[in-house]
Design an enzyme around this catalytic site. Structure first.
Site, PDB file in Angstrom:
ATOM      1  N   SER A 129      62.571  82.432  21.939  1.00 55.96           N
ATOM      2  CA  SER A 129      61.293  82.988  22.359  1.00 55.96           C
ATOM      3  C   SER A 129      61.550  84.315  23.047  1.00 55.96           C
ATOM      4  CB  SER A 129      60.605  82.029  23.337  1.00 55.96           C
ATOM      5  OG  SER A 129      59.489  82.634  23.977  1.00 55.96           O
ATOM      6  N   TYR A 142      60.061  76.122  30.291  1.00 50.92           N
ATOM      7  CA  TYR A 142      60.135  76.670  28.934  1.00 50.92           C
ATOM      8  C   TYR A 142      61.078  77.867  28.897  1.00 50.92           C
ATOM      9  CZ  TYR A 142      58.578  78.645  24.468  1.00 50.92           C
ATOM     10  OH  TYR A 142      58.533  79.149  23.191  1.00 50.92           O
TER      11      TYR A 142
END
Length: 261
Positions: A129, A142
């Site tokens: 990401s 995350y």
């Protein structure tokens, strides 16, 4: 079974590659198999919980009974949680790290040794990401998992280079995918914030098929780290030039996306 993973499967099949897929969601896996049916390629599939090394190794054994080894390994499964660090429970940490980090490690552990033994190269693609190089407030677990995937991928790349195996890590950015659809939320973010984040992703002009094309670009040119969407590229370069500016920009993003009132 969905989103970026399904798009990469379809892109691979469209390029003439046989496809092996797994997912914890049996129904989603079936849908992907059906979508692959229009291509003249072989498809193997299995329902697998990648957080459980025993299930991953069992699936790998079943695959290796059918083929000597695989040429391209893609780790795409991911989950997301919006919560302040101190509101993130140990169970939350186990959930996020179990899928996003340990899932990648389990699959590489099960498949990469056979790629090495064959001695004819190959490629590993790990989907991380933009939060794997620039953390965002409220996404601590995350971001932690994705930073770890980037670090793991960089080390794996160095170690497999001498075996002729490339390793790339993708950092998509804001993409329409299934990641945010079932996003969990804790603490002050429990009331509607996850839905707002999902809505922002759904508005993106970047669909999962663009990430799939980027994946094969990374494979072809053996790119170490590949941002995809514009904000991922911008954040990547701004973070290298001015981390302070990047931090300021991300604070504005967090204020807009994570506002609780």
């Amino acid at each position: 079974g969905a989103g970026i993973g399904r798009a990469i499967c379809l892109e691979a099949a469209g390029r003439g590659g046989n496809v092996i897929i797994c997912d914890i969601d049996k129904a989603a896996l079936k849908e992907t198999r059906q979508a692959l049916g229009k291509y003249p390629v072989e498809v193997l599939s299995g329902v697998v919980d990648i957080t459980k090394i025993s299930e991953v190794r069992k699936f790998a054994r079943e695959v290796h009974e059918q083929v000597e080894t695989i040429d391209i390994l893609v780790n795409n499964a991911g989950v997301a949680l919006v919560a302040d660090i101190l509101d993130t429970s140990i169970q939350d940490w186990k959930y996020v790290l179990g899928v996003n980090l340990m899932g990648v490690i389990h699959v590489c552990d099960a498949f990469c040794p056979r790629m090495v033994e064959r001695g004819r190269g190959g490629h590993v693609v790990n989907v991380a990401s933009m939060e794997g190089f620039a953390a965002l407030e409220g996404m601590g677990a995350y971001s932690t998992s994705k930073f770890a995937v980037v670090g793991y991928s960089e080390t794996l790349r160095q170690e497999l280079h001498k075996e002729g195996i490339g390793v790339s890590v993708l950092c998509p950015g804001v993409v329409r995918s299934s990641l945010t659809e079932n996003m969990r939320a804790r603490g002050k973010y429990s009331d509607g914030v996850a839905d707002r984040i999902h809505s922002e992703h759904e508005k993106s002009s970047f669909g999962p098929e663009k990430v799939a094309v980027a994946a094969f670009h990374a494979i072809r040119f053996n790119v170490a780290l590949r941002p995809v969407a514009p904000e991922s590229w911008i954040t990547y370069y701004s973070n290298r030039v001015s981390p302070g500016l990047t931090n300021f920009i991300l604070k504005q993003v967090a204020n807009r996306l994570l506002k609780t009132q």
